[in-house]
Motif scaffolding. Structure first.
Motif, PDB file in Angstrom:
ATOM      1  N   GLU A  18       0.830  -1.223   0.000  1.00  0.00           N
ATOM      2  CA  GLU A  18       0.000   0.000   0.000  1.00  0.00           C
ATOM      3  C   GLU A  18       0.863   1.272   0.000  1.00  0.00           C
ATOM      4  OE1 GLU A  18       0.550  -1.961   2.554  1.00  0.00           O
ATOM      5  OE2 GLU A  18       1.046  -0.676   4.265  1.00  0.00           O
ATOM      6  N   GLU A  19       2.127   1.162   0.343  1.00  0.00           N
ATOM      7  CA  GLU A  19       3.007   2.339   0.325  1.00  0.00           C
ATOM      8  C   GLU A  19       3.568   2.548  -1.076  1.00  0.00           C
ATOM      9  OE1 GLU A  19       6.233   2.066   3.193  1.00  0.00           O
ATOM     10  OE2 GLU A  19       4.837   2.205   4.869  1.00  0.00           O
ATOM     11  N   SER A  20       3.814   3.799  -1.462  1.00  0.00           N
ATOM     12  CA  SER A  20       4.444   4.045  -2.768  1.00  0.00           C
ATOM     13  C   SER A  20       5.846   3.431  -2.749  1.00  0.00           C
ATOM     14  CB  SER A  20       4.549   5.549  -3.035  1.00  0.00           C
ATOM     15  OG  SER A  20       5.588   6.104  -2.242  1.00  0.00           O
ATOM     16  N   LEU A  21       6.352   3.131  -3.935  1.00  0.00           N
ATOM     17  CA  LEU A  21       7.669   2.488  -4.024  1.00  0.00           C
ATOM     18  C   LEU A  21       8.745   3.345  -3.341  1.00  0.00           C
ATOM     19  CD1 LEU A  21       9.202   0.043  -5.367  1.00  0.00           C
ATOM     20  CD2 LEU A  21       9.759   1.626  -7.207  1.00  0.00           C
ATOM     21  N   ILE A  22       8.702   4.644  -3.570  1.00  0.00           N
ATOM     22  CA  ILE A  22       9.744   5.523  -3.013  1.00  0.00           C
ATOM     23  C   ILE A  22       9.654   5.577  -1.485  1.00  0.00           C
ATOM     24  CG2 ILE A  22      10.516   7.933  -2.850  1.00  0.00           C
ATOM     25  CD1 ILE A  22       9.856   8.194  -5.847  1.00  0.00           C
ATOM     26  N   ARG A  23       8.441   5.741  -0.991  1.00  0.00           N
ATOM     27  CA  ARG A  23       8.244   5.783   0.467  1.00  0.00           C
ATOM     28  C   ARG A  23       8.711   4.460   1.092  1.00  0.00           C
ATOM     29  NH1 ARG A  23       7.758   8.653   5.079  1.00  0.00           N
ATOM     30  NH2 ARG A  23       6.673   7.436   6.628  1.00  0.00           N
ATOM     31  N   SER A  26      15.215  -6.235 -15.798  1.00  0.00           N
ATOM     32  CA  SER A  26      15.026  -5.093 -16.704  1.00  0.00           C
ATOM     33  C   SER A  26      15.883  -3.907 -16.280  1.00  0.00           C
ATOM     34  CB  SER A  26      13.559  -4.669 -16.681  1.00  0.00           C
ATOM     35  OG  SER A  26      13.255  -4.124 -15.399  1.00  0.00           O
ATOM     36  N   TRP A  27      16.000  -2.940 -17.158  1.00  0.00           N
ATOM     37  CA  TRP A  27      16.730  -1.707 -16.821  1.00  0.00           C
ATOM     38  C   TRP A  27      16.060  -1.003 -15.655  1.00  0.00           C
ATOM     39  CZ3 TRP A  27      14.243   2.984 -16.979  1.00  0.00           C
ATOM     40  CH2 TRP A  27      13.085   3.074 -17.766  1.00  0.00           C
ATOM     41  N   ILE A  28      14.743  -1.158 -15.551  1.00  0.00           N
ATOM     42  CA  ILE A  28      14.006  -0.494 -14.458  1.00  0.00           C
ATOM     43  C   ILE A  28      14.428  -1.090 -13.111  1.00  0.00           C
ATOM     44  CG2 ILE A  28      11.711  -0.047 -13.494  1.00  0.00           C
ATOM     45  CD1 ILE A  28      10.665  -0.509 -16.460  1.00  0.00           C
ATOM     46  N   ASP A  29      14.428  -2.416 -13.042  1.00  0.00           N
ATOM     47  CA  ASP A  29      14.803  -3.074 -11.784  1.00  0.00           C
ATOM     48  C   ASP A  29      16.283  -2.844 -11.458  1.00  0.00           C
ATOM     49  OD1 ASP A  29      12.244  -3.980 -11.397  1.00  0.00           O
ATOM     50  OD2 ASP A  29      12.591  -5.860 -12.455  1.00  0.00           O
ATOM     51  N   THR A  30      17.110  -2.794 -12.490  1.00  0.00           N
ATOM     52  CA  THR A  30      18.544  -2.535 -12.274  1.00  0.00           C
ATOM     53  C   THR A  30      18.746  -1.135 -11.708  1.00  0.00           C
ATOM     54  OG1 THR A  30      19.092  -4.037 -14.074  1.00  0.00           O
ATOM     55  CG2 THR A  30      20.802  -2.475 -13.401  1.00  0.00           C
ATOM     56  N   MET A  31      18.034  -0.177 -12.291  1.00  0.00           N
ATOM     57  CA  MET A  31      18.117   1.197 -11.782  1.00  0.00           C
ATOM     58  C   MET A  31      17.643   1.260 -10.331  1.00  0.00           C
ATOM     59  SD  MET A  31      16.770   4.229 -14.264  1.00  0.00           S
ATOM     60  CE  MET A  31      17.354   5.818 -13.650  1.00  0.00           C
ATOM     61  N   GLY A  32      16.556   0.567 -10.045  1.00  0.00           N
ATOM     62  CA  GLY A  32      16.024   0.544  -8.674  1.00  0.00           C
ATOM     63  C   GLY A  32      17.030  -0.065  -7.711  1.00  0.00           C
ATOM     64  N   ALA A  33      17.614  -1.194  -8.127  1.00  0.00           N
ATOM     65  CA  ALA A  33      18.558  -1.901  -7.256  1.00  0.00           C
ATOM     66  C   ALA A  33      19.751  -1.025  -6.909  1.00  0.00           C
ATOM     67  CB  ALA A  33      19.044  -3.183  -7.945  1.00  0.00           C
ATOM     68  N   MET A  34      20.269  -0.296  -7.885  1.00  0.00           N
ATOM     69  CA  MET A  34      21.477   0.481  -7.631  1.00  0.00           C
ATOM     70  C   MET A  34      21.166   1.816  -6.941  1.00  0.00           C
ATOM     71  SD  MET A  34      23.404  -1.839  -8.572  1.00  0.00           S
ATOM     72  CE  MET A  34      24.978  -1.124  -8.165  1.00  0.00           C
ATOM     73  N   LEU A  93       6.133  -5.323  -7.146  1.00  0.00           N
ATOM     74  CA  LEU A  93       6.619  -6.212  -6.085  1.00  0.00           C
ATOM     75  C   LEU A  93       7.935  -6.895  -6.457  1.00  0.00           C
ATOM     76  CD1 LEU A  93       3.290  -7.736  -4.730  1.00  0.00           C
ATOM     77  CD2 LEU A  93       4.773  -6.054  -3.607  1.00  0.00           C
ATOM     78  N   THR A  94       8.112  -7.185  -7.744  1.00  0.00           N
ATOM     79  CA  THR A  94       9.407  -7.722  -8.174  1.00  0.00           C
ATOM     80  C   THR A  94      10.482  -6.655  -7.982  1.00  0.00           C
ATOM     81  OG1 THR A  94       8.516  -9.344  -9.714  1.00  0.00           O
ATOM     82  CG2 THR A  94      10.723  -8.530 -10.191  1.00  0.00           C
ATOM     83  N   THR A  95      10.165  -5.423  -8.331  1.00  0.00           N
ATOM     84  CA  THR A  95      11.124  -4.330  -8.121  1.00  0.00           C
ATOM     85  C   THR A  95      11.499  -4.249  -6.645  1.00  0.00           C
ATOM     86  OG1 THR A  95      10.146  -3.153  -9.983  1.00  0.00           O
ATOM     87  CG2 THR A  95      11.516  -1.855  -8.491  1.00  0.00           C
ATOM     88  N   ARG A  96      10.511  -4.390  -5.757  1.00  0.00           N
ATOM     89  CA  ARG A  96      10.812  -4.339  -4.315  1.00  0.00           C
ATOM     90  C   ARG A  96      11.709  -5.513  -3.897  1.00  0.00           C
ATOM     91  NH1 ARG A  96       5.762  -1.141  -1.411  1.00  0.00           N
ATOM     92  NH2 ARG A  96       5.194  -0.115  -3.349  1.00  0.00           N
ATOM     93  N   SER A  97      11.424  -6.705  -4.440  1.00  0.00           N
ATOM     94  CA  SER A  97      12.264  -7.861  -4.098  1.00  0.00           C
ATOM     95  C   SER A  97      13.710  -7.634  -4.522  1.00  0.00           C
ATOM     96  CB  SER A  97      11.754  -9.129  -4.800  1.00  0.00           C
ATOM     97  OG  SER A  97      10.640  -9.643  -4.131  1.00  0.00           O
ATOM     98  N   ILE A  98      13.877  -7.062  -5.710  1.00  0.00           N
ATOM     99  CA  ILE A  98      15.236  -6.845  -6.216  1.00  0.00           C
ATOM    100  C   ILE A  98      15.936  -5.751  -5.403  1.00  0.00           C
ATOM    101  CG2 ILE A  98      16.548  -6.061  -8.242  1.00  0.00           C
ATOM    102  CD1 ILE A  98      14.417  -7.658  -9.884  1.00  0.00           C
ATOM    103  N   MET A  99      15.177  -4.741  -5.006  1.00  0.00           N
ATOM    104  CA  MET A  99      15.766  -3.712  -4.141  1.00  0.00           C
ATOM    105  C   MET A  99      16.195  -4.323  -2.805  1.00  0.00           C
ATOM    106  SD  MET A  99      13.290  -0.458  -4.652  1.00  0.00           S
ATOM    107  CE  MET A  99      13.693   0.894  -5.741  1.00  0.00           C
ATOM    108  N   LEU A 100      15.387  -5.252  -2.283  1.00  0.00           N
ATOM    109  CA  LEU A 100      15.749  -5.922  -1.023  1.00  0.00           C
ATOM    110  C   LEU A 100      17.043  -6.710  -1.200  1.00  0.00           C
ATOM    111  CD1 LEU A 100      12.262  -7.215   0.221  1.00  0.00           C
ATOM    112  CD2 LEU A 100      13.766  -5.635   1.457  1.00  0.00           C
ATOM    113  N   ARG A 101      17.135  -7.413  -2.321  1.00  0.00           N
ATOM    114  CA  ARG A 101      18.364  -8.188  -2.581  1.00  0.00           C
ATOM    115  C   ARG A 101      19.580  -7.266  -2.651  1.00  0.00           C
ATOM    116  NH1 ARG A 101      19.342 -12.933  -3.467  1.00  0.00           N
ATOM    117  NH2 ARG A 101      20.798 -13.057  -5.199  1.00  0.00           N
ATOM    118  N   SER A 102      19.380  -6.135  -3.296  1.00  0.00           N
ATOM    119  CA  SER A 102      20.474  -5.185  -3.432  1.00  0.00           C
ATOM    120  C   SER A 102      20.878  -4.596  -2.072  1.00  0.00           C
ATOM    121  CB  SER A 102      20.054  -4.067  -4.394  1.00  0.00           C
ATOM    122  OG  SER A 102      21.061  -3.096  -4.462  1.00  0.00           O
TER     123      SER A 102
END
Ligand SMILES: [Zn+2]
Length: 296
Positions: free
Chosen positions: A63-68, A190-198, A263-272
């Motif tokens: 329910e929270e925005s990705l950035i928050r 994807s480039w999106i998830d890579t950008m998010g991770a870094m 949610l995949t983006t969040r998982s990849i950010m968690l891994r990072s």
């Protein structure tokens, strides 16, 4: 129906229920990685609940925005119970700063390699421009200013280690392990998830995390004003202090607007972020190694 991946092993699952099942079967089969990840997350977030689905929902907080979410998650992982490196940076010793210099050279090189994948495959002009400028700032230097890499090396020199000596080190295993995670993300996602991770990692130096409840900043800002440290140390720290606020914010805005699979983006950010934790341990271990060999 959506798909997401496991933040520990990257297995695809259908939804949060599927992820809970996956964690449960991992625990049944005696897989320590999943069980220890969940219990570390519970401690970081102060979650005492034992129902796995509820625990995962409180970690992912759809329910929270990705950035928050990213900001709060970063605080929980690195600042709520500060990582030893952040604690050391409140009054860093010479070995701590040199540990930073030696290991961070490898981080920066990988940063360029990984984010070049975004330049290669993005369809967004904003992301392309952003990453080209980012590469220049970090590695080459922009508008007559030295690159972050150059400022890092100058910090090492000012603390008494020659550039030649800095370059002779190989990365510690923790640094290599983290780099493997990040490089792997840029190969498989994807480039999106890579950008998010870094770029989620740039939150580390974001001064405004304190406004969201972080008890301390990355380093004690008094360092920048006083005369306890050489100018080159202040110049390096200042760069992150001043630049990364808007910088990380802008990249994560691009990611938030572009992601098709939040949610995949969040998982990849968690891994990072987990890889970053391990990498920060390397800076501390390098500092202890330098301290032990001091005066030899
Ligand atoms: Zn898994």
């Amino acid at each position: 129906m959506f798909t997401m991946i496991c933040p520990v092993c990257e297995k695809s699952v259908n939804d949060m229920q599927g992820l809970a099942l996956h964690f449960r079967s991992g625990s049944i089969h005696g897989d320590g990685k999943h069980a220890s990840w969940i219990s570390a997350e519970q401690i970081e977030h102060g979650i005492s609940d034992s129902d796995l689905s509820d625990v995962l929902i409180r970690i992912f907080r759809p329910e929270e925005s990705l950035i928050r979410w990213a900001r709060m998650e970063f605080i929980a992982k690195f600042y709520a119970h500060p990582h030893p490196f952040m604690e050391a940076m409140q009054k860093p010793t010479v070995p701590v700063l040199l540990g930073y210099v030696i290991e961070h050279r490898f981080f920066l090189k990988n940063w360029i390699r990984t984010l070049s994948m975004v330049i290669h495959s993005t369809t967004s002009d904003d992301a392309f421009e952003y990453e080209v400028e980012n590469v220049a700032t970090e590695y080459i230097g922009l508008n007559g200013k030295p690159s972050h890499l150059e400022l890092l090396l100058r910090m090492g020199e000012a603390l008494g280690m020659s550039r030649k000596r800095i370059m002779e080190y190989s990365p510690l295993p923790e640094t290599s392990q983290a780099i493997e995670v990040w490089y792997g993300i840029s190969n498989r996602y994807s480039w999106i998830d890579t950008m998010g991770a870094m770029h989620v990692l740039e939150l580390v130096a974001d001064r405004t995390l304190v406004d969201d409840g972080s008890p301390i900043h990355y380093f004690n800002p008094e360092i920048l004003k006083g005369s306890d440290y050489p100018e080159a140390v202040k110049n390096f720290l200042m760069e992150g202090y001043e630049a990364d606020v808007g910088h990380a914010g802008e990249a994560l805005k691009i990611v938030q607007a572009a992601t098709m699979d939040d949610l995949t983006t969040r998982s990849i950010m968690l891994r990072s972020m987990d890889a970053f934790y391990v990498y920060l341990n390397a800076r501390m271990r390098r500092a202890r190694m330098l301290e032990a060999s001091w005066g030899e």
